[in-house]
Enzyme design. Structure first.
Site, short mmCIF file in Angstrom:
data_model
loop_
_atom_site.label_atom_id
_atom_site.label_comp_id
_atom_site.label_asym_id
_atom_site.label_seq_id
_atom_site.Cartn_x
_atom_site.Cartn_y
_atom_site.Cartn_z
NE ARG A 244 -7.27 -6.59 6.29
CZ ARG A 244 -6.23 -7.39 6.12
NH1 ARG A 244 -5.89 -8.23 7.07
NH2 ARG A 244 -5.54 -7.36 5.01
CD GLN B 96 0.32 -9.00 -2.86
OE1 GLN B 96 0.84 -9.70 -3.72
NE2 GLN B 96 -0.91 -8.54 -2.99
N GLY C 198 -4.69 -4.16 -3.81
CA GLY C 198 -5.66 -3.08 -4.06
C GLY C 198 -4.86 -1.85 -4.41
CG HIS C 199 -2.22 -1.86 -6.92
ND1 HIS C 199 -1.40 -2.49 -7.82
CD2 HIS C 199 -1.94 -2.42 -5.71
CE1 HIS C 199 -0.64 -3.38 -7.18
NE2 HIS C 199 -0.96 -3.36 -5.90
CG ASP D 171 -1.89 -1.17 1.22
OD1 ASP D 171 -2.25 -1.63 0.12
OD2 ASP D 171 -2.22 -1.65 2.31
CD GLU D 172 4.67 -0.51 -0.35
OE1 GLU D 172 3.83 -0.78 -1.24
OE2 GLU D 172 5.29 -1.38 0.27
N GLY D 173 1.53 3.04 -2.60
CA GLY D 173 1.12 3.95 -3.67
C GLY D 173 1.65 3.49 -5.03
CE LYS D 174 2.37 -2.45 -4.42
NZ LYS D 174 2.08 -2.12 -3.02
CE LYS E 109 -1.24 7.91 1.81
NZ LYS E 109 -2.14 6.81 2.23
CG LEU E 110 7.16 14.71 2.28
CD1 LEU E 110 7.95 13.89 3.30
CD2 LEU E 110 8.12 15.42 1.33
CG ASP E 111 0.30 14.34 1.32
OD1 ASP E 111 1.05 13.45 0.86
OD2 ASP E 111 -0.92 14.18 1.49
NE ARG F 151 -3.69 0.57 3.70
CZ ARG F 151 -3.92 1.41 2.68
NH1 ARG F 151 -3.60 2.68 2.78
NH2 ARG F 151 -4.47 0.98 1.57
NE ARG G 174 4.39 -30.97 -8.04
CZ ARG G 174 5.24 -31.91 -7.68
NH1 ARG G 174 6.05 -32.42 -8.58
NH2 ARG G 174 5.27 -32.35 -6.45
P1 GDP Z 1 -0.71 0.36 -3.56
O1 GDP Z 1 -1.33 -0.90 -3.08
O2 GDP Z 1 0.77 0.40 -3.33
O3 GDP Z 1 -1.06 0.71 -4.98
O4 GDP Z 1 -1.29 1.52 -2.63
P2 GDP Z 1 -2.85 1.73 -2.25
O5 GDP Z 1 -3.55 2.28 -3.43
O6 GDP Z 1 -3.41 0.52 -1.61
O7 GDP Z 1 -2.70 2.77 -1.07
C1 GDP Z 1 -2.09 4.02 -1.26
C2 GDP Z 1 -3.12 5.11 -0.91
O8 GDP Z 1 -2.48 6.37 -0.78
C3 GDP Z 1 -4.16 5.27 -2.00
O9 GDP Z 1 -5.37 5.62 -1.39
C4 GDP Z 1 -3.62 6.44 -2.82
O10 GDP Z 1 -4.65 7.15 -3.50
C5 GDP Z 1 -3.01 7.29 -1.74
N1 GDP Z 1 -1.85 8.08 -2.15
C6 GDP Z 1 -0.87 7.79 -3.05
N2 GDP Z 1 0.08 8.73 -3.03
C7 GDP Z 1 -0.28 9.64 -2.10
C8 GDP Z 1 0.32 10.83 -1.58
O11 GDP Z 1 1.42 11.24 -1.98
N3 GDP Z 1 -0.36 11.50 -0.62
C9 GDP Z 1 -1.56 11.08 -0.13
N4 GDP Z 1 -2.14 11.79 0.83
N5 GDP Z 1 -2.15 9.95 -0.58
C10 GDP Z 1 -1.51 9.24 -1.54
P1 IMO Z 2 -0.98 -4.19 -2.28
O1 IMO Z 2 -0.58 -4.75 -3.63
C1 IMO Z 2 -0.98 -4.64 2.06
C2 IMO Z 2 -1.06 -8.73 3.59
C3 IMO Z 2 -2.30 -9.17 4.35
C4 IMO Z 2 -1.69 -10.18 5.30
C5 IMO Z 2 -0.63 -10.85 4.45
C6 IMO Z 2 -1.07 -12.18 3.82
O2 IMO Z 2 -2.23 -3.42 -2.29
O3 IMO Z 2 0.18 -3.48 -1.65
P2 IMO Z 2 -2.75 -12.75 1.82
O4 IMO Z 2 -4.21 -12.46 1.68
O5 IMO Z 2 -1.90 -12.20 0.74
O6 IMO Z 2 -2.45 -14.21 2.07
O7 IMO Z 2 -2.35 -12.00 3.19
O8 IMO Z 2 -0.30 -9.93 3.43
N1 IMO Z 2 -1.32 -8.20 2.24
C7 IMO Z 2 -1.24 -6.90 1.92
N2 IMO Z 2 -1.01 -5.82 2.69
N3 IMO Z 2 -1.11 -4.49 0.72
C8 IMO Z 2 -1.30 -5.57 -0.07
O9 IMO Z 2 -1.30 -5.50 -1.42
C9 IMO Z 2 -1.42 -6.84 0.52
N4 IMO Z 2 -1.63 -8.09 0.05
C10 IMO Z 2 -1.55 -8.91 1.11
O10 IMO Z 2 -2.88 -8.09 5.04
O11 IMO Z 2 -1.04 -9.52 6.35
MG MG Z 3 -2.90 -1.53 -1.82
#
Ligand code: GDP
Ligand code: IMO
Ligand code: MG
Length: 437
Positions: free
Chosen positions: A316, A237, A40-41, A13-16, A344-346, A318, A156
């Site tokens: 959920r 992930q 979830g991106h 969930d870093e913002g990929k 997310k430096l903001d 975080r 398999r």
């Molecule tokens: P991913 O799984 O790595 O693609 O990240 P997620 O989409 O699950 O979570 C990142 C969240 O941070 C999303 O809700 C984005 O819209 C949001 N986001 C991304 N970059 C920034 C940022 O620089 N600042 C803020 N406030 N939100 C951001």
């Molecule tokens: P993105 O691509 C954050 C976490 C789950 C759990 C562990 C194992 O959006 O960054 P799983 O259902 O994969 O067997 O769960 O990994 N997890 C994530 N956490 N972002 C994700 O994907 C995740 N995908 C799995 O919360 O701790």
């Molecule tokens: Mg995500």
């Protein structure tokens, strides 16, 4: 033209998704190589090309949000071909739903998707098995059935996308795996109800509209490389959730590090020219497992609220903590990062000081290397450097030099500590809130 990898450098969930969307503006291919609907991106955009076209070329459309789970986040760009690689586990019901929703949002434009022969099917019994086995609660997984689907692959007995192209042998393969699980849980009605012929028919009907998109994507990607097309590999992930290198067993079941591109897309990582790690300016984690820099007081709640730190897939909350440079240095080595994107430096605005972990204290000694062993990591105490904070909101900053001095210093401190350029600083979820350097 380069191949670029975008990889999670923390616990997900870093913002990929947002960064992949930005890079795919100029890309020919966007490729997922691991995971499934556990990803979830989120992408926030006011310039969906298909819709901008309808309004006139440069006119932004209204802001829309997209949540990608299986479909690569490059899909909003009409010219970008999206590939779901063999390293993925694909829930066909979820794929149809996501494809249909995206097509509606794009006013009828069919997303340009190809699916690898070798991608495994995640079928309706997988989440049931995950629940019955208790790993869902023990690890706090996303409950999507990811672990059982990858286990079937390793054992398999899994079914692959290509099996949908051979309907005659499909029931036999389904029967084998169903019999296996039905014999383990004879009393569970939910599992006993599956019948191979009926499931085959349902799957064939469900996948009717995309079966012609199940192809040899290895060849497709190698042809693309030959023609010097630009490819963006979208990690799901993150390194600390990687099956081998993460905080096992609190990890996911796939390879989220650079090697996943080789095993999960058939492209050797040596063909990747840029490896962008994505990290938040702090750290979050969903699910159980050690997290040395986790904040257990009001500041953690504050980051969660300000950063909207609730899961894109499951909603959920975080867990929130400070930036961990010990972990980032480890990930930089594992992935061979060429640069880091800091998101997310903001969210850090308004803090008097910002602690950043530069080392750990473990059993009386100082550790500079990340111990990816839960028994050790859970005993590590972060050693913090406290950097000055800033009050100004960053949303209006368009260049690095627009950032308050303390925010610039924060970025430079990270660069020096991990010895990597921070090529992108992001200060909001939108497309115009990114400072490339
Ligand atoms: P991913 O799984 O790595 O693609 O990240 P997620 O989409 O699950 O979570 C990142 C969240 O941070 C999303 O809700 C984005 O819209 C949001 N986001 C991304 N970059 C920034 C940022 O620089 N600042 C803020 N406030 N939100 C951001
Ligand atoms: P993105 O691509 C954050 C976490 C789950 C759990 C562990 C194992 O959006 O960054 P799983 O259902 O994969 O067997 O769960 O990994 N997890 C994530 N956490 N972002 C994700 O994907 C995740 N995908 C799995 O919360 O701790
Ligand atoms: Mg995500």
């Amino acid at each position: 033209m380069p191949a670029i990898a975008v990889l999670g450098a923390q616990w997900g969930d870093e913002g990929k998704g947002k960064i992949v969307h930005l890079l795919c503006r100029d890309a020919d291919f966007c490729v997922r190589f691991n995971g499934g609907t556990n990803a979830g991106h989120r992408v926030v955009t006011s310039r969906i090309p298909a819709l901008v076209g309808a309004n006139g070329d440069d006119e932004p459309t209204e802001t829309q949000e997209f949540k990608f789970h299986l479909i690569p986040a490059g899909a909003l760009h009409e010219n970008c071909i999206c590939v779901l690689g063999n390293g993925m586990v694909i829930d066909p019901y979820a794929l149809v739903q996501e494809r249909n929703a995206l097509r509606d949002a794009l006013r009828g434009r069919e997303p340009n998707i190809y699916i690898s022969y070798g991608a495994h099917l995640l079928l309706p019994y997988h989440p049931i098995i995950e629940r019955l086995e208790g790993s869902q609660s023990a690890l706090d997984t996303t409950a999507k059935g990811i672990g059982p689907a990858y286990r079937d692959k390793a054992a398999r007995i899994g079914l692959r996308m290509v099996d949908l192209l051979f309907p005659k042998t499909l029931p036999e393969k389904l029967q084998r795996v169903l019999a296996h699980y039905q014999s383990i849980w004879p009393e569970v009605k939910e599992l006993q109800q599956f019948q191979s012929e009926a499931l085959r028919d349902e799957l064939l009907k469900l996948t009717e509209t995309f079966r012609q998109r199940i192809i040899d994507t290895v060849q497709l990607l190698h042809d693309a490389l030959e023609q010097e097309k630009q490819i963006v590999f979208e990690g799901a992930q993150a390194a600390l959730l990687d099956l081998d290198f993460g905080t096992y067993p609190y990890v996911t079941s796939s390879t989220a590090t650079i090697g996943g591109i080789g095993s999960g897309a058939g492209v050797p990582p040596s063909r990747v020219n840029r490896v962008i790690g994505v990290a938040k300016a702090y750290t979050t984690r969903v699910g159980h497992g050690p997290f040395p820099t986790e904040i257990h007081n009001d500041l953690g709640d504050r980051l969660r609220q300000q950063g909207h730190e609730f899961g894109t897939t499951t909603g959920r909350p975080r867990r929130c903590g400070w930036l961990d440079l010990v972990a980032l240095r480890y990930v930089s080595k594992l992935d061979g990062l060429s640069e880091l994107a800091l998101t997310k430096l903001d969210v850090l605005a308004g803090l008097a000081e910002i602690p950043v972990a530069t080392a750990y204290r473990y059993q009386g000694s100082t550790l500079h290397e990340f111990p990816a062993v839960c028994e050790m990591l859970s005993e590590c105490e972060p050693i913090y450097e406290k950097l000055p904070g800033w009050d100004e909101p960053l949303g209006e900053c368009h260049h690095f030099s627009d950032l308050p001095r303390a925010a610039q210093d924060y970025v430079r401190f990270i660069e020096d500590e991990i010895n990597l350029p921070l090529s992108l600083i992001s200060v909001g979820p939108g497309e115009d809130e990114n400072l490339w350097r």
